[in-house]
Design a protein around this motif. Structure first.
Motif, mmCIF file in Angstrom:
data_model
loop_
_atom_site.group_PDB
_atom_site.id
_atom_site.type_symbol
_atom_site.label_atom_id
_atom_site.label_comp_id
_atom_site.label_asym_id
_atom_site.label_seq_id
_atom_site.Cartn_x
_atom_site.Cartn_y
_atom_site.Cartn_z
ATOM 1 N N GLY A 84 1.800 2.613 7.865
ATOM 2 C CA GLY A 84 2.757 1.601 7.425
ATOM 3 C C GLY A 84 2.797 1.624 5.878
ATOM 4 N N LEU A 85 2.506 2.638 5.209
ATOM 5 C CA LEU A 85 2.619 2.752 3.713
ATOM 6 C C LEU A 85 4.030 3.410 3.225
ATOM 7 N N GLN A 86 3.991 3.057 1.861
ATOM 8 C CA GLN A 86 5.296 3.502 1.336
ATOM 9 C C GLN A 86 4.654 5.025 0.798
ATOM 10 N N SER A 87 5.697 6.002 0.927
ATOM 11 C CA SER A 87 5.330 7.394 0.642
ATOM 12 C C SER A 87 5.753 7.612 -1.037
ATOM 13 N N VAL A 88 4.919 7.916 -1.587
ATOM 14 C CA VAL A 88 5.284 8.128 -3.203
ATOM 15 C C VAL A 88 4.974 9.486 -3.671
ATOM 16 N N VAL A 89 5.541 10.122 -4.355
ATOM 17 C CA VAL A 89 5.255 11.589 -5.140
ATOM 18 C C VAL A 89 4.880 11.101 -6.553
ATOM 19 N N PHE A 90 3.938 11.594 -7.132
ATOM 20 C CA PHE A 90 3.510 11.450 -8.561
ATOM 21 C C PHE A 90 3.611 12.760 -9.255
ATOM 22 N N THR A 91 4.655 12.810 -10.255
ATOM 23 C CA THR A 91 4.839 14.008 -10.718
ATOM 24 C C THR A 91 5.166 14.061 -12.215
ATOM 25 N N PHE A 92 5.736 15.139 -12.816
ATOM 26 C CA PHE A 92 6.007 15.217 -14.274
ATOM 27 C C PHE A 92 7.402 15.490 -14.606
ATOM 28 N N ALA A 93 8.085 15.052 -15.389
ATOM 29 C CA ALA A 93 9.186 15.592 -15.786
ATOM 30 C C ALA A 93 9.288 16.835 -16.355
ATOM 31 N N ASN A 94 8.492 17.052 -17.125
ATOM 32 C CA ASN A 94 8.260 18.618 -17.722
ATOM 33 C C ASN A 94 6.617 19.177 -17.331
ATOM 34 N N GLY A 129 0.881 -1.083 0.074
ATOM 35 C CA GLY A 129 -0.080 -0.074 -0.044
ATOM 36 C C GLY A 129 0.768 1.198 -0.093
ATOM 37 N N THR A 130 0.140 2.323 -0.640
ATOM 38 C CA THR A 130 0.964 3.613 -0.610
ATOM 39 C C THR A 130 0.328 4.841 -0.226
ATOM 40 N N ALA A 131 0.856 5.876 0.214
ATOM 41 C CA ALA A 131 0.284 7.107 0.430
ATOM 42 C C ALA A 131 0.860 7.949 -0.738
ATOM 43 N N ASN A 190 -1.503 0.788 -5.680
ATOM 44 C CA ASN A 190 -2.125 0.228 -4.721
ATOM 45 C C ASN A 190 -2.319 1.395 -3.482
ATOM 46 N N VAL A 191 -2.941 2.541 -4.005
ATOM 47 C CA VAL A 191 -3.024 3.573 -3.000
ATOM 48 C C VAL A 191 -4.136 3.316 -2.051
ATOM 49 N N ARG A 192 -3.518 3.796 -0.965
ATOM 50 C CA ARG A 192 -4.633 3.849 0.246
ATOM 51 C C ARG A 192 -4.843 5.432 0.781
ATOM 52 N N HIS A 193 -3.983 6.432 0.431
ATOM 53 C CA HIS A 193 -4.224 7.622 0.834
ATOM 54 C C HIS A 193 -3.667 8.803 -0.364
ATOM 55 N N VAL A 194 -4.503 9.524 -0.821
ATOM 56 C CA VAL A 194 -4.012 10.478 -1.939
ATOM 57 C C VAL A 194 -4.028 11.813 -1.189
ATOM 58 N N LEU A 195 -2.955 12.786 -1.618
ATOM 59 C CA LEU A 195 -2.965 14.179 -1.354
ATOM 60 C C LEU A 195 -2.682 14.835 -2.531
ATOM 61 N N LEU A 196 -3.174 16.138 -2.283
ATOM 62 C CA LEU A 196 -3.020 16.984 -3.368
ATOM 63 C C LEU A 196 -3.191 18.493 -3.093
ATOM 64 N N GLY A 197 -2.681 19.503 -3.638
ATOM 65 C CA GLY A 197 -3.035 21.052 -3.322
ATOM 66 C C GLY A 197 -4.350 21.253 -3.759
ATOM 67 N N ASP A 198 -5.026 22.242 -3.283
ATOM 68 C CA ASP A 198 -6.528 22.523 -3.469
ATOM 69 C C ASP A 198 -6.667 23.272 -5.081
ATOM 70 N N ASP A 199 -5.550 23.361 -5.723
ATOM 71 C CA ASP A 199 -5.733 23.867 -7.192
ATOM 72 C C ASP A 199 -5.222 22.756 -8.280
ATOM 73 N N LEU A 236 4.250 11.897 4.588
ATOM 74 C CA LEU A 236 5.034 11.366 5.295
ATOM 75 C C LEU A 236 4.781 10.941 6.645
ATOM 76 N N ARG A 237 3.872 11.854 7.247
ATOM 77 C CA ARG A 237 3.256 11.601 8.506
ATOM 78 C C ARG A 237 2.228 10.231 8.474
ATOM 79 N N THR A 238 1.356 10.382 7.098
ATOM 80 C CA THR A 238 0.395 9.404 6.933
ATOM 81 C C THR A 238 1.114 7.925 6.627
ATOM 82 N N ALA A 239 2.110 7.916 5.830
ATOM 83 C CA ALA A 239 2.849 6.771 5.414
ATOM 84 C C ALA A 239 3.341 5.965 6.585
ATOM 85 N N GLU A 240 3.873 7.038 7.654
ATOM 86 C CA GLU A 240 4.451 6.213 8.879
ATOM 87 C C GLU A 240 3.414 5.730 9.596
ATOM 88 N N ARG A 241 2.326 6.323 9.939
ATOM 89 C CA ARG A 241 1.228 6.070 10.748
ATOM 90 C C ARG A 241 0.725 5.026 10.276
#
Length: 320
Positions: A48-58, A18-20, A118-127, A41-46
Motif C-alpha cells: 500500500g505504498l506510493q511507487s517512486v523513481v528517484f533519478t537525475f535529469a542529467n 509511505g513509499t517504495a 518517508n521510504v519503506r522500501h528501497v530498490l537499486l541495481g547491484d552497481d 510496483l509489486r512491492t508498492a501494491e503489496r
C-alpha cells in the motif's frame, strides 16, 4: 505520474502514507530498469505504498567528468514518458550539480529518502552508488534500514535468459554501431529519436520518395549512418517507414548528416509536426551511386526490404 524536479520541492505530506523508492540513472529505461520497476510496483501494491523513481535529469558524469560523459540514450522527456508508461506513481528527477554532489550518502538516505519521501522500501541495481564521492551503496542502506524502518532490495540480474546482461553502455554501443536489433532486444522496444519535421532539399520528392526530415534539437541518440527499416509516430499513429541516417553521398557528400524517413503508403504535409522515428533493423550502410537511376533502383529495394523486415518482426511478436 507526479513529477518533482528538485529536492527542495519534496513535500513530506505528499508521501505520508509511505513509499517504495527505486534509485538509479534509468538512461533508456531498458529491460534491466524495467526489472527494477516491476519489483518496485509489486512491492508498492503489496504494502500500500506510493511507487517512486528517484533519478537525475542529467548523467552525473556530465558534472563530475564531462570529458568522458557518454551521450544519453534518451532525452529527459523521453525518459519521463517511459517511466509514466511503466505505471510509476511519482518521479523525482533532479539536476546532478555541485549542491547535490556534495550531499553525503548518509544524509541522502536520512534527510531525503526517510525525511522527505518517508521510504519503506528501497530498490537499486547491484552497481549503483550514491552520495558524495559515490560512497553510498547497498551495504549502507542495509545498515540504515533497521534504524529508520525500511527494507532494501538489490536487483542483481539485469536482463533475461535470452538477452543476457543488459546495460545502458551496451545499448549505446549497439546504437552507435548500427546494431538496432541488439539494441531492441536489450531495450524491449525499438530505439527511437524524435523532433520537428523541417523542410529539406526536396530531392526525395523529385525521385519519387518524399521524406520527412527531422531538424533542430533531435531527442535521443542518433544511430550510425545507414538505411534502416522502422516506423514513425505522427499524432499518435505509428506508420512503417524506410529511414536514412547520414549524408547523401550521391548528391551532397560534404553535406550535414540528417535523419529522414520515407513513410510507406502515406502522403501528407508534415512540416512543423513532431515526429518520433523508431529503428527496427539496419538494412545497409550509406552508399554513393553512379547515377540517379541506380539510386532509385536501390531505394525501391530498400522499401521492399523494409516491408519484409517489418512483416517478419510482426510475425515474431506475440499478440498482446
Amino acid at each position: 505520474m507526479r513529477l518533482v524536479s528538485a529536492v527542495e520541492e519534496l513535500q513530506p505530506a505528499d508521501f505520508s502514507g509511505g513509499t517504495a523508492v527505486a534509485v538509479g540513472k534509468f538512461d533508456g529505461v531498458h529491460l534491466g530498469h524495467r526489472a527494477i520497476i516491476a519489483s518496485l510496483l509489486r512491492t508498492a501494491e503489496r504494502d500500500g505504498l506510493q511507487s517512486v523513481v528517484f533519478t537525475f535529469a542529467n548523467n552525473p558524469l556530465s558534472f563530475l567528468q564531462p570529458d568522458v560523459c557518454p551521450l544519453p540514450l534518451a532525452s529527459r522527456a523521453q525518459r519521463l514518458e517511459l517511466l509514466d508508461q511503466a505505471g510509476v506513481d511519482a518521479c523525482v528527477m533532479v539536476n546532478f550539480d555541485a549542491e547535490f554532489a556534495a550531499i553525503p550518502a548518509r544524509e541522502f538516505v536520512e534527510r531525503i529518502l526517510v525525511g522527505q519521501l518517508n521510504v519503506r522500501h528501497v530498490l537499486l541495481g547491484d552497481d549503483f552508488r550514491f552520495g558524495h564521492r559515490g560512497l553510498g551503496d547497498a551495504a549502507l542502506l542495509r545498515e540504515l534500514g533497521p534504524i529508520h524502518g525500511f527494507t532494501v532490495e538489490v536487483v542483481e540480474s539485469v536482463g533475461d535468459e535470452e538477452v543476457g546482461a543488459v546495460s545502458s553502455t551496451l545499448i549505446r554501443n549497439a546504437v552507435l554501431a548500427g546494431d538496432l536489433v541488439a539494441a531492441r532486444e536489450m531495450l524491449g522496444r525499438c530505439h527511437a529519436v524524435r523532433g520537428e519535421v523541417v523542410h529539406g532539399d526536396a530531392r526525395g520528392r523529385e525521385l519519387g520518395f518524399p521524406t520527412a526530415n527531422l531538424g533542430g534539437a533531435v531527442e535521443g541518440l542518433i544511430p550510425a549512418h545507414g538505411v534502416y527499416a522502422g516506423s514513425v509516430v505522427i499524432d499518435g499513429v505509428e506508420r512503417d517507414a524506410a529511414i536514412s541516417v547520414g549524408v547523401n553521398l550521391t548528391f551532397e557528400p560534404e553535406g550535414a548528416p540528417r535523419v529522414e524517413a520515407f513513410v510507406l503508403d502515406f502522403s501528407a504535409d508534415l512540416y512543423g509536426t513532431q515526429m518520433e522515428v523508431r529503428f527496427a533493423q539496419r538494412i545497409r550502410e550509406m552508399l554513393p551511386f553512379s547515377s540517379v537511376d541506380a539510386l532509385i533502383a536501390r531505394m525501391h529495394e530498400d522499401v521492399a526490404e523494409t516491408r519484409t523486415i517489418l512483416a517478419e518482426l510482426r510475425a515474431d511478436t506475440p499478440a498482446v
